[in-house]
Scaffold this motif. Structure first.
Motif, mmCIF file in Angstrom:
data_model
loop_
_atom_site.group_PDB
_atom_site.id
_atom_site.type_symbol
_atom_site.label_atom_id
_atom_site.label_comp_id
_atom_site.label_asym_id
_atom_site.label_seq_id
_atom_site.Cartn_x
_atom_site.Cartn_y
_atom_site.Cartn_z
ATOM 1 N N LEU A 15 0.849 -1.188 0.000
ATOM 2 C CA LEU A 15 0.000 0.000 0.000
ATOM 3 C C LEU A 15 0.879 1.232 0.000
ATOM 4 C CD1 LEU A 15 -2.945 1.068 0.325
ATOM 5 C CD2 LEU A 15 -2.568 1.030 2.768
ATOM 6 N N GLU A 16 0.549 2.193 -0.866
ATOM 7 C CA GLU A 16 1.302 3.441 -0.917
ATOM 8 C C GLU A 16 0.391 4.564 -0.473
ATOM 9 O OE1 GLU A 16 3.842 6.267 -3.976
ATOM 10 O OE2 GLU A 16 2.639 4.635 -4.780
ATOM 11 N N GLU A 17 0.852 5.323 0.530
ATOM 12 C CA GLU A 17 0.109 6.474 1.039
ATOM 13 C C GLU A 17 1.069 7.637 1.213
ATOM 14 O OE1 GLU A 17 -1.623 5.252 4.740
ATOM 15 O OE2 GLU A 17 -3.318 4.266 3.759
ATOM 16 N N ASN A 18 0.831 8.710 0.484
ATOM 17 C CA ASN A 18 1.650 9.922 0.589
ATOM 18 C C ASN A 18 3.139 9.643 0.444
ATOM 19 O OD1 ASN A 18 -0.738 11.405 1.127
ATOM 20 N ND2 ASN A 18 -0.601 10.824 3.275
ATOM 21 N N GLY A 19 3.492 8.774 -0.493
ATOM 22 C CA GLY A 19 4.895 8.481 -0.746
ATOM 23 C C GLY A 19 5.517 7.467 0.191
ATOM 24 N N ALA A 20 4.757 7.006 1.201
ATOM 25 C CA ALA A 20 5.255 5.985 2.129
ATOM 26 C C ALA A 20 4.599 4.645 1.777
ATOM 27 C CB ALA A 20 4.933 6.368 3.565
ATOM 28 N N PHE A 21 5.308 3.565 2.058
ATOM 29 C CA PHE A 21 4.804 2.241 1.723
ATOM 30 C C PHE A 21 4.511 1.444 2.984
ATOM 31 C CE2 PHE A 21 7.242 3.478 -1.999
ATOM 32 C CZ PHE A 21 6.369 3.136 -3.020
ATOM 33 N N LYS A 22 3.467 0.594 2.876
ATOM 34 C CA LYS A 22 3.127 -0.355 3.935
ATOM 35 C C LYS A 22 3.088 -1.737 3.306
ATOM 36 C CE LYS A 22 0.422 2.630 6.910
ATOM 37 N NZ LYS A 22 -0.739 2.711 7.781
ATOM 38 N N LEU A 23 3.682 -2.701 3.999
ATOM 39 C CA LEU A 23 3.681 -4.086 3.559
ATOM 40 C C LEU A 23 2.938 -4.882 4.611
ATOM 41 C CD1 LEU A 23 4.729 -6.202 1.520
ATOM 42 C CD2 LEU A 23 6.737 -6.446 2.970
ATOM 43 N N ALA A 24 1.874 -5.560 4.208
ATOM 44 C CA ALA A 24 1.029 -6.330 5.128
ATOM 45 C C ALA A 24 0.595 -5.461 6.306
ATOM 46 C CB ALA A 24 1.753 -7.584 5.604
ATOM 47 N N GLY A 25 0.275 -4.194 6.030
ATOM 48 C CA GLY A 25 -0.233 -3.292 7.054
ATOM 49 C C GLY A 25 0.820 -2.622 7.915
ATOM 50 N N GLN A 26 2.089 -2.977 7.742
ATOM 51 C CA GLN A 26 3.154 -2.396 8.560
ATOM 52 C C GLN A 26 3.988 -1.432 7.725
ATOM 53 O OE1 GLN A 26 5.459 -5.294 10.639
ATOM 54 N NE2 GLN A 26 3.692 -6.181 11.661
ATOM 55 N N ASP A 27 4.359 -0.302 8.336
ATOM 56 C CA ASP A 27 5.173 0.697 7.636
ATOM 57 C C ASP A 27 6.511 0.104 7.229
ATOM 58 O OD1 ASP A 27 3.350 2.796 7.804
ATOM 59 O OD2 ASP A 27 4.070 3.409 9.779
ATOM 60 N N LEU A 28 6.906 0.385 5.993
ATOM 61 C CA LEU A 28 8.227 0.002 5.515
ATOM 62 C C LEU A 28 9.144 1.200 5.701
ATOM 63 C CD1 LEU A 28 7.679 -1.870 2.131
ATOM 64 C CD2 LEU A 28 8.570 -2.804 4.244
ATOM 65 N N GLN A 29 10.161 1.049 6.486
ATOM 66 C CA GLN A 29 11.132 2.112 6.717
ATOM 67 C C GLN A 29 12.259 1.934 5.709
ATOM 68 O OE1 GLN A 29 10.493 4.558 8.901
ATOM 69 N NE2 GLN A 29 8.574 3.523 9.379
ATOM 70 N N LEU A 30 12.145 2.658 4.606
ATOM 71 C CA LEU A 30 13.122 2.538 3.518
ATOM 72 C C LEU A 30 13.871 3.847 3.328
ATOM 73 C CD1 LEU A 30 10.868 0.913 0.753
ATOM 74 C CD2 LEU A 30 12.431 -0.265 2.296
ATOM 75 N N ASP A 31 15.170 3.738 3.130
ATOM 76 C CA ASP A 31 15.961 4.874 2.671
ATOM 77 C C ASP A 31 16.265 4.570 1.212
ATOM 78 O OD1 ASP A 31 16.109 6.302 5.069
ATOM 79 O OD2 ASP A 31 17.769 5.055 5.779
ATOM 80 N N ARG A 32 15.830 5.485 0.309
ATOM 81 C CA ARG A 32 15.977 5.253 -1.124
ATOM 82 C C ARG A 32 16.831 6.330 -1.765
ATOM 83 N NH1 ARG A 32 10.378 4.330 -4.110
ATOM 84 N NH2 ARG A 32 11.693 5.414 -5.583
ATOM 85 N N HIS A 33 17.596 5.885 -2.725
ATOM 86 C CA HIS A 33 18.354 6.814 -3.558
ATOM 87 C C HIS A 33 18.274 6.269 -4.978
ATOM 88 C CE1 HIS A 33 21.385 9.472 -5.105
ATOM 89 N NE2 HIS A 33 22.120 8.441 -5.505
ATOM 90 N N GLU A 34 17.916 7.138 -5.933
ATOM 91 C CA GLU A 34 17.801 6.719 -7.326
ATOM 92 C C GLU A 34 18.919 7.379 -8.140
ATOM 93 O OE1 GLU A 34 13.823 6.865 -8.932
ATOM 94 O OE2 GLU A 34 12.970 6.547 -6.950
ATOM 95 N N PRO A 35 20.035 6.661 -8.322
ATOM 96 C CA PRO A 35 21.174 7.251 -9.036
ATOM 97 C C PRO A 35 20.939 7.410 -10.544
ATOM 98 C CG PRO A 35 21.644 4.984 -8.462
ATOM 99 C CD PRO A 35 20.323 5.321 -7.828
ATOM 100 N N GLY A 36 19.994 6.675 -11.119
ATOM 101 C CA GLY A 36 19.730 6.788 -12.548
ATOM 102 C C GLY A 36 18.448 6.081 -12.911
ATOM 103 N N ALA A 37 17.981 6.294 -14.122
ATOM 104 C CA ALA A 37 16.738 5.690 -14.580
ATOM 105 C C ALA A 37 16.810 4.166 -14.480
ATOM 106 C CB ALA A 37 16.445 6.112 -16.010
ATOM 107 N N GLY A 38 15.827 3.583 -13.829
ATOM 108 C CA GLY A 38 15.775 2.131 -13.699
ATOM 109 C C GLY A 38 16.658 1.557 -12.613
ATOM 110 N N HIS A 39 17.393 2.398 -11.887
ATOM 111 C CA HIS A 39 18.275 1.946 -10.818
ATOM 112 C C HIS A 39 17.826 2.577 -9.497
ATOM 113 C CE1 HIS A 39 20.758 1.225 -14.352
ATOM 114 N NE2 HIS A 39 21.418 0.343 -13.638
ATOM 115 N N VAL A 40 17.935 1.816 -8.423
ATOM 116 C CA VAL A 40 17.613 2.360 -7.106
ATOM 117 C C VAL A 40 18.499 1.663 -6.059
ATOM 118 C CG1 VAL A 40 15.701 0.746 -6.658
ATOM 119 C CG2 VAL A 40 15.727 2.949 -5.517
ATOM 120 N N HIS A 41 18.899 2.424 -5.079
ATOM 121 C CA HIS A 41 19.666 1.900 -3.943
ATOM 122 C C HIS A 41 18.773 2.042 -2.722
ATOM 123 C CE1 HIS A 41 22.905 2.229 -0.747
ATOM 124 N NE2 HIS A 41 22.954 0.992 -1.187
#
Length: 167
Positions: A15-41
């Motif tokens: 589930l995506e709400e306001n840019g945050a994600f929940k998996l099975a009802g629990q918040d996913l605490q993710l740090d994301r960095h997108e260095p280029g198209a199609g790539h994500v860290h």
């Protein structure tokens, strides 16, 4: 909400709400960095993951994703895909559908098309209220609206023909 299947083996509800994600009802605490198209860290639970979209099929909503060197086949389904499945409009059947049927009993809140109108796949056709939720029914394929059998305010039953199309 998205239903996600990985390698035809693992099923998740995301589930995506306001840019945050929940998996099975629990918040996913993710740090994301997108260095280029199609790539994500991603850093998740103090572990680092490098992901790359290797290929994707927009029509079937599938992708091959490489995470830390391992390939995963990913399929995603949103709420509209679920409605199309409920109406029996999946795959080739959806491309050849000549009728839009009500996926559930409800009330027609709005009609977004007129008879004779040309439509494209994904166009909003009508809004159906069911169980206090508004469900936007979209075109499964390109075509022309041949006949509309309902009007705003009409109550409909499951599998009732709402709109007829010509290819």
């Amino acid at each position: 909400m998205y239903k996600v299947k990985v390698n035809e083996k693992y099923d998740f509800e995301l589930l995506e709400e306001n840019g945050a994600f929940k998996l099975a009802g629990q918040d996913l605490q993710l740090d994301r960095h997108e260095p280029g198209a199609g790539h994500v860290h991603i850093i998740y639970n103090h572990k680092s993951y490098r992901a790359e979209v290797v290929s994707q099929d927009q029509d079937n909503k599938t992708a091959v994703v490489k995470v830390n060197g391992t390939l995963y086949n990913v399929a995603a389904e949103d709420q509209y895909d679920g409605l199309l499945k409920a109406m029996g409009l999946t795959g080739a059947a959806g491309k050849m559908a000549l009728e839009l049927k009500a996926p559930m009993p409800g009330l027609v809140l709005s009609l977004n098309v007129t008879e004779g109108q040309e439509i494209k796949k994904g166009d909003s056709l009508l809004v159906l209220e069911a169980m206090k939720m508004e469900n936007m029914l979209k075109a499964a394929s390109d075509g022309t609206v041949k006949k509309i059998f309902v009007a705003k305010g009409d109550k409909v039953e499951k599998n009732q023909v709402l709109i007829e199309f010509s290819a």
